[in-house]
Scaffold this motif. Structure first.
Motif, PDB file in Angstrom:
ATOM      1  N   LEU A 227       3.721  36.766 128.611  1.00 10.71           N
ATOM      2  CA  LEU A 227       4.685  35.733 128.988  1.00 10.71           C
ATOM      3  C   LEU A 227       5.754  35.625 127.910  1.00 10.71           C
ATOM      4  O   LEU A 227       5.442  35.414 126.734  1.00 10.71           O
ATOM      5  CB  LEU A 227       3.970  34.384 129.146  1.00 10.71           C
ATOM      6  CG  LEU A 227       4.861  33.169 129.432  1.00 10.71           C
ATOM      7  CD1 LEU A 227       5.564  33.296 130.786  1.00 10.71           C
ATOM      8  CD2 LEU A 227       4.035  31.882 129.372  1.00 10.71           C
ATOM      9  N   GLN A 228       7.004  35.776 128.300  1.00  6.71           N
ATOM     10  CA  GLN A 228       8.127  35.649 127.374  1.00  6.71           C
ATOM     11  C   GLN A 228       8.933  34.418 127.755  1.00  6.71           C
ATOM     12  O   GLN A 228       9.440  34.317 128.878  1.00  6.71           O
ATOM     13  CB  GLN A 228       9.007  36.903 127.430  1.00  6.71           C
ATOM     14  CG  GLN A 228       8.274  38.177 127.018  1.00  6.71           C
ATOM     15  CD  GLN A 228       9.089  39.432 127.277  1.00  6.71           C
ATOM     16  OE1 GLN A 228      10.106  39.398 127.959  1.00  6.71           O
ATOM     17  NE2 GLN A 228       8.629  40.563 126.738  1.00  6.71           N
ATOM     18  N   LEU A 229       9.029  33.464 126.831  1.00  9.06           N
ATOM     19  CA  LEU A 229       9.735  32.211 127.067  1.00  9.06           C
ATOM     20  C   LEU A 229      11.126  32.228 126.428  1.00  9.06           C
ATOM     21  O   LEU A 229      11.384  33.007 125.514  1.00  9.06           O
ATOM     22  CB  LEU A 229       8.936  31.043 126.502  1.00  9.06           C
ATOM     23  CG  LEU A 229       7.568  30.790 127.140  1.00  9.06           C
ATOM     24  CD1 LEU A 229       6.822  29.697 126.386  1.00  9.06           C
ATOM     25  CD2 LEU A 229       7.715  30.417 128.607  1.00  9.06           C
ATOM     26  N   ARG A 230      11.976  31.375 126.928  1.00 14.01           N
ATOM     27  CA  ARG A 230      13.324  31.287 126.370  1.00 14.01           C
ATOM     28  C   ARG A 230      13.339  30.532 125.042  1.00 14.01           C
ATOM     29  O   ARG A 230      14.229  30.736 124.215  1.00 14.01           O
ATOM     30  CB  ARG A 230      14.277  30.616 127.368  1.00 14.01           C
ATOM     31  CG  ARG A 230      14.524  31.463 128.609  1.00 14.01           C
ATOM     32  CD  ARG A 230      15.606  30.852 129.483  1.00 14.01           C
ATOM     33  NE  ARG A 230      15.854  31.686 130.666  1.00 14.01           N
ATOM     34  CZ  ARG A 230      16.618  32.760 130.686  1.00 14.01           C
ATOM     35  NH1 ARG A 230      17.235  33.135 129.574  1.00 14.01           N
ATOM     36  NH2 ARG A 230      16.786  33.455 131.790  1.00 14.01           N
ATOM     37  N   ASN A 255       8.168  33.418 120.760  1.00 10.03           N
ATOM     38  CA  ASN A 255       8.385  33.111 122.174  1.00 10.03           C
ATOM     39  C   ASN A 255       7.702  34.106 123.124  1.00 10.03           C
ATOM     40  O   ASN A 255       8.073  34.192 124.295  1.00 10.03           O
ATOM     41  CB  ASN A 255       9.878  33.036 122.524  1.00 10.03           C
ATOM     42  CG  ASN A 255      10.609  31.971 121.726  1.00 10.03           C
ATOM     43  OD1 ASN A 255       9.984  31.039 121.204  1.00 10.03           O
ATOM     44  ND2 ASN A 255      11.911  32.101 121.608  1.00 10.03           N
ATOM     45  N   GLU A 256       6.707  34.856 122.624  1.00 13.86           N
ATOM     46  CA  GLU A 256       5.995  35.803 123.476  1.00 13.86           C
ATOM     47  C   GLU A 256       4.489  35.611 123.306  1.00 13.86           C
ATOM     48  O   GLU A 256       3.994  35.534 122.178  1.00 13.86           O
ATOM     49  CB  GLU A 256       6.376  37.244 123.139  1.00 13.86           C
ATOM     50  CG  GLU A 256       5.694  38.271 124.030  1.00 13.86           C
ATOM     51  CD  GLU A 256       6.124  39.691 123.720  1.00 13.86           C
ATOM     52  OE1 GLU A 256       7.152  40.123 124.271  1.00 13.86           O
ATOM     53  OE2 GLU A 256       5.439  40.361 122.912  1.00 13.86           O
ATOM     54  N   CYS A 278       4.192  26.972 134.102  1.00 13.95           N
ATOM     55  CA  CYS A 278       5.574  26.953 133.622  1.00 13.95           C
ATOM     56  C   CYS A 278       6.387  25.911 134.385  1.00 13.95           C
ATOM     57  O   CYS A 278       7.204  25.176 133.795  1.00 13.95           O
ATOM     58  CB  CYS A 278       6.213  28.327 133.767  1.00 13.95           C
ATOM     59  SG  CYS A 278       5.600  29.567 132.598  1.00 13.95           S
ATOM     60  N   TRP A 283       8.736  24.845 131.421  1.00 17.00           N
ATOM     61  CA  TRP A 283       9.014  25.917 130.484  1.00 17.00           C
ATOM     62  C   TRP A 283       9.961  26.919 131.130  1.00 17.00           C
ATOM     63  O   TRP A 283       9.725  27.383 132.244  1.00 17.00           O
ATOM     64  CB  TRP A 283       7.728  26.653 130.091  1.00 17.00           C
ATOM     65  CG  TRP A 283       6.735  25.816 129.349  1.00 17.00           C
ATOM     66  CD1 TRP A 283       6.963  24.681 128.634  1.00 17.00           C
ATOM     67  CD2 TRP A 283       5.324  26.065 129.257  1.00 17.00           C
ATOM     68  NE1 TRP A 283       5.792  24.198 128.099  1.00 17.00           N
ATOM     69  CE2 TRP A 283       4.767  25.030 128.460  1.00 17.00           C
ATOM     70  CE3 TRP A 283       4.482  27.058 129.759  1.00 17.00           C
ATOM     71  CZ2 TRP A 283       3.407  24.964 128.164  1.00 17.00           C
ATOM     72  CZ3 TRP A 283       3.135  27.005 129.458  1.00 17.00           C
ATOM     73  CH2 TRP A 283       2.600  25.967 128.670  1.00 17.00           C
ATOM     74  N   GLN A 284      11.019  27.268 130.433  1.00 11.67           N
ATOM     75  CA  GLN A 284      11.952  28.274 130.916  1.00 11.67           C
ATOM     76  C   GLN A 284      11.475  29.647 130.418  1.00 11.67           C
ATOM     77  O   GLN A 284      11.385  29.866 129.215  1.00 11.67           O
ATOM     78  CB  GLN A 284      13.367  27.996 130.399  1.00 11.67           C
ATOM     79  CG  GLN A 284      13.940  26.664 130.870  1.00 11.67           C
ATOM     80  CD  GLN A 284      14.124  26.642 132.380  1.00 11.67           C
ATOM     81  OE1 GLN A 284      14.647  27.588 132.962  1.00 11.67           O
ATOM     82  NE2 GLN A 284      13.678  25.559 133.014  1.00 11.67           N
ATOM     83  N   TYR A 285      11.135  30.559 131.337  1.00  9.32           N
ATOM     84  CA  TYR A 285      10.612  31.850 130.916  1.00  9.32           C
ATOM     85  C   TYR A 285      11.621  32.966 131.182  1.00  9.32           C
ATOM     86  O   TYR A 285      12.419  32.907 132.110  1.00  9.32           O
ATOM     87  CB  TYR A 285       9.278  32.167 131.616  1.00  9.32           C
ATOM     88  CG  TYR A 285       9.367  32.411 133.097  1.00  9.32           C
ATOM     89  CD1 TYR A 285       9.484  33.701 133.598  1.00  9.32           C
ATOM     90  CD2 TYR A 285       9.331  31.355 134.011  1.00  9.32           C
ATOM     91  CE1 TYR A 285       9.561  33.942 134.952  1.00  9.32           C
ATOM     92  CE2 TYR A 285       9.404  31.580 135.368  1.00  9.32           C
ATOM     93  CZ  TYR A 285       9.520  32.874 135.839  1.00  9.32           C
ATOM     94  OH  TYR A 285       9.610  33.115 137.187  1.00  9.32           O
ATOM     95  N   ARG A 286      11.563  33.990 130.326  1.00 13.09           N
ATOM     96  CA  ARG A 286      12.410  35.173 130.491  1.00 13.09           C
ATOM     97  C   ARG A 286      11.751  36.214 131.386  1.00 13.09           C
ATOM     98  O   ARG A 286      12.406  36.842 132.206  1.00 13.09           O
ATOM     99  CB  ARG A 286      12.710  35.810 129.129  1.00 13.09           C
ATOM    100  CG  ARG A 286      13.598  34.986 128.217  1.00 13.09           C
ATOM    101  CD  ARG A 286      13.866  35.728 126.927  1.00 13.09           C
ATOM    102  NE  ARG A 286      14.694  34.950 126.014  1.00 13.09           N
ATOM    103  CZ  ARG A 286      16.019  34.913 126.054  1.00 13.09           C
ATOM    104  NH1 ARG A 286      16.661  35.622 126.966  1.00 13.09           N
ATOM    105  NH2 ARG A 286      16.701  34.185 125.201  1.00 13.09           N
ATOM    106  N   LEU A 288       7.574  37.662 132.955  1.00 10.62           N
ATOM    107  CA  LEU A 288       6.118  37.671 132.997  1.00 10.62           C
ATOM    108  C   LEU A 288       5.711  39.102 133.325  1.00 10.62           C
ATOM    109  O   LEU A 288       5.970  39.593 134.415  1.00 10.62           O
ATOM    110  CB  LEU A 288       5.585  36.698 134.053  1.00 10.62           C
ATOM    111  CG  LEU A 288       4.057  36.589 134.154  1.00 10.62           C
ATOM    112  CD1 LEU A 288       3.459  36.076 132.846  1.00 10.62           C
ATOM    113  CD2 LEU A 288       3.659  35.681 135.312  1.00 10.62           C
TER     114      LEU A 288
END
Length: 303
Positions: A227-230, A255-256, A278, A283-286, A288
């Motif tokens: 999971l990569q988050l902003r 953020n990962e 999320c 949560w704002q994610y970049r 998955l």
């Protein structure tokens, strides 16, 4: 059917310096193959040995069952070095037609083959242009068109998208994907995210040694999501670990997060659970990713 590339105990020296050490490979044709590693790891040397530019100091290499550089591979293996250039003195059509003639095409066939490969890279309109009239990205695509002449079974591309804008880089990725049913590509690049989109198999070189040649697959028991988050969020690891069936959560880099879990029969898919979380936590994610990212497999997990 012979293997696409087979290497047995291959080592190579430049004087007293060892560039490759006891490399063993068995690869079949199919999806694109990534060739990665830090500078000085031996990528260019392995690339050159496969193409027949160099002969191994020790061991043996076979490409499609033949010794690299042999006449049997003429038209079956093609390579595009990173810094390949076109002559500024002749048009694109003249140069590609010449290369086709060198492969044994007649004049009429060479012209048709030139038109075919330019159409593949969406540059038919450049056939009468000289290279200095083209952008950097267009020149690179013309060079790739040259590498595709004669429909080779194996194409080696060294940094095919280096220095390209996103539009041209995407066009090359789409071209590779569209042709992988008939041609196997070996792609050397430092852009791991790009290779991750294209390749299922990896040749990873480190200090001349082949560390791995296959992406880590999802195991029968423990599986992974990345999971990569902003932006960083408080207590995210605790919230993820609270999800049913999660085994552990690792903060692999800023953020990962790598989520290890067991997928139980009849249970809601873990990616759905993570996306629901999320949404609930805003949560704002970049992204998955199903499994480990290629970067984490090679450098973080020791895969």
């Amino acid at each position: 059917m012979s293997l696409l590339i087979e290497a047995k105990g291959v080592s190579h020296f430049f004087g007293s310096k060892q560039a490759l050490s006891d490399v063993n490979i068995e690869l079949e044709s199919g999806q694109p193959i990534a060739l990665v590693g830090p500078n000085g790891a031996g990528k260019t040397t392995l690339f050159s040995l496969i193409c027949g530019y160099l002969q191994p100091s020790q061991g043996e290499i076979r490409v499609l069952g033949h010794k690299p550089g042999s006449a049997a591979l003429f038209g079956q293996l093609s390579a595009l070095p990173q810094d390949a250039l076109l002559s500024p003195d002749f048009s694109v059509g003249e140069q590609l037609s010449l290369f086709a003639r060198l492969q044994g095409f007649s004049s009429a066939q060479a012209r048709k083959e030139c038109e075919r490969v330019l159409e593949l890279v969406d540059l038919s309109q450049t056939i009468n242009n000289r290279p200095n009239e083209l952008s950097h990205g267009m020149k690179k695509r013309v060079c790739i068109a040259q590498a595709l002449m004669g429909e080779p079974k194996l194409v080696m591309l060294d940094e095919a998208t280096a220095g390209l804008d996103p539009v041209n880089a995407r066009a090359i990725r789409e071209l590779v994907s569209s042709l992988c049913g008939q041609t196997t590509f070996v792609l050397s690049s430092h852009d791991l995210s790009e290779l991750e989109r294209l390749c299922d198999r990896v040749l990873y070189l480190q200090q001349g040694k082949l560390v791995t040649h296959e992406l880590t697959s999802q195991g029968a028991q423990t599986r992974y999501l990345t999971l990569q988050l902003r932006e960083q969020n408080d207590d995210i690891i605790a919230h993820l670990q609270a999800l049913e069936s999660v085994i552990d959560v690792t903060n692999s880099q800023r953020n990962e997060f790598v989520i290890g879990y067991n997928q139980l029969a009849g249970d809601v898919a873990m990616d759905i659970k993570v996306l629901q979380l999320c949404h609930e936590r805003q949560w704002q994610y970049r992204a998955l990713v199903n499994g480990h990212t290629l970067e984490n497999q090679l450098f973080a997990t020791g895969a």
